[in-house]
Design an enzyme around this catalytic site. Structure first.
Site, PDB file in Angstrom:
ATOM      1  CE1 TYR A 144      46.626  44.050  35.365  1.00 33.60           C
ATOM      2  CE2 TYR A 144      46.439  42.783  36.979  1.00 33.60           C
ATOM      3  CZ  TYR A 144      47.046  43.666  36.440  1.00 33.60           C
ATOM      4  OH  TYR A 144      48.340  43.409  37.026  1.00 33.60           O
ATOM      5  CG  ASP A 239      44.171  34.764  35.580  1.00 37.45           C
ATOM      6  OD1 ASP A 239      44.836  34.133  36.488  1.00 37.45           O
ATOM      7  OD2 ASP A 239      44.744  35.574  35.260  1.00 37.45           O
ATOM      8  CE  LYS A 267      45.090  39.351  43.181  1.00 37.17           C
ATOM      9  NZ  LYS A 267      44.221  39.725  41.482  1.00 37.17           N
TER      10      LYS A 267
END
Ligand SMILES: *Cc1c(COP(=O)(O)O)cnc(C)c1O
Length: 425
Positions: A144, A239, A267
């Site tokens: 994702y 990522d 995050k």
């Protein structure tokens, strides 16, 4: 536990917010039942609107690596807020956090801040396409990278949970430039590259996958990608929205000893405020506007509250030389305890763990890619989820999510979690 107030709040939310939530996985669709409304959180614990106390294993899906309401972050944000919340002009703190991030992460010279992991990955890919002057990208099934159009091709977690790997609204024109590969399958990547000679701008990957549960890269896989990228003039994008500042100071690049060309963050880097970032060597980053031709911008990018939170978080991680070891030790302890219980009860399972990321797959074989992750027993997971919740343990409401361990967890909390697992079967 009683969830009367949460249920009432959910009914009200559903009337004015699609599905009652602002991000789909929150809605409990994969496990059934009503989502829990949080009132406040402190350290390792959530306190919901019905007065229940829960041990938290999602930690805002990763950011709260040092626990909720972490004092240095809260103080920094409160202090900054009093001085104005946004200017749309440069501020010194942006340079401060950039300097610190560049010093912590290997192989990057410059970093640009955005407002989410989605924005970071989307911008990183645009930069890679502009820099290489090629159009196609390779992504891996089950990884994702946020919800921008070119990534919604077999994306993990939320998108999978809802059975809509290819979302309506993504045009076929966009989809044709995203080539899909199997995680941990180097031969598959080689084939794709050979079929698309001189057309591939970048390979984007979660260096440790976390959005199909936790799946570590097998030995040689990332090394192989690095070699292929060198050989074919393709940029390798890590990522690290989930792994950055979580697996090590320098993220997966440091932990695994592999350099990427562009690295994405989110995050943890925002300490719980909306922050993303992407970073690379100078020659690549200088390709961005206003220095270079690739456009990227943001009214609230580098927002002072967000930068204050992120800076306080990175400082805390940078100044604590044992923090990543403590996190890994706690996660290992949990891993061993859960294994003991599940083996005892003869429950078919595989536990994957890297650093402070861990997930329980109810599957008999090794879980190495999206296919094996998707083969897990979802009925077992549902029952497990609700039983854990009843015993005060909040894990992500989907089998495709990683559990995030926070330093605020005590060994007593971990024992309670293992005991709850014992009661679940
Ligand atoms: C969470 C996540 C994203 C998206 O970040 P948002 O802040 O939700 O947009 C991208 N990549 C990975 C690996 C993630 O875990």
């Amino acid at each position: 536990m009683i969830y009367k107030r949460s249920s009432e709040l959910f009914v009200a939310a559903e009337k004015v917010i699609p599905g009652g939530v602002n991000s789909p996985v929150r809605a409990f669709k994969a496990v059934g039942g009503t989502p829990i409304f949080v009132k406040e959180a402190k350290g390792a614990y959530l306190y919901d609107e019905d007065g229940n106390k829960l041990i938290d294993y999602i930690n805002s899906w990763g950011p709260m690596v040092l626990g909720h309401a972490f004092k240095p972050v809260v103080d920094a944000v409160v202090d900054k807020a009093k001085k104005g919340t946004s200017f749309g002009m440069p501020t010194q703190i942006e340079t401060e956090i950039a300097e610190l991030a560049v010093s912590m992460v290997p192989n990057i010279d410059k970093i640009r801040f955005v407002n989410s992991g989605t924005e970071a990955c989307m911008s990183a890919v645009r930069l890679a396409r502009g820099y290489t002057q090629k159009d196609k990208i390779i992504k891996f099934a089950g990884c994702y990278h946020g919800h921008s159009d070119s990534f919604l091709i077999q994306a993990g977690s939320g998108a999978v949970t809802f059975g809509a790997p290819n979302s309506p609204g993504v045009t076929s024109g966009t989809a044709k430039d995203t080539l899909l590969a199997r995680y941990n399958d180097l031969e598959n990547v080689k084939e794709i590259i050979e079929l698309n000679q001189n057309e591939i701008a970048c390979i984007i990957i979660e260096p440790v996958a976390g959005n199909m549960g936790c799946i570590p890269p097998e030995k040689g896989f990332l090394e192989g990608l690095r070699e292929l990228c060198n050989k074919y003039n393709i940029l390798l994008i890590f990522d690290e929205v989930m792994t950055g500042f979580r697996l090590a100071k320098g993220g997966a690049q440091e932990l695994l000893g592999i350099n990427a060309d562009i690295v994405c963050f989110g995050k943890v880097i925002g300490g719980g405020l909306p922050v993303g970032a992407f970073a690379a060597r100078e020659e690549i980053m200088n390709y961005l506007a206003p220095l270079g031709p690739v456009y990227q911008a943001g009214t609230l990018s580098g927002n002072p509250l967000a930068m204050a939170a992120g800076l306080a978080m990175l400082k805390a991680l940078n100044n604590d030389k044992d923090v990543f070891k403590r996190l890994a030790d706690k996660t290992e302890y949990l891993h061993k305890g859960l294994t003991r219980v599940l083996d005892n009860k003869k429950i078919t399972h595989t536990i994957n763990r890297v650093g402070s990321m861990i997930s329980v797959h109810f599957f008999k074989d090794k879980v190495v890619d999206f296919e094996s992750a998707a083969n897990g027993n979802n009925e077992t997971f549902k029952a497990f989820f609700h039983s854990m919740l009843k015993n005060g343990i909040y894990i992500a409401p989907s089998a495709f999510e990683t559990w995030f361990i926070t330093d605020a967890l005590t060994y007593e909390d971990l024992d309670k979690t293992i005991e709850a697992c014992n009661e679940a079967f």
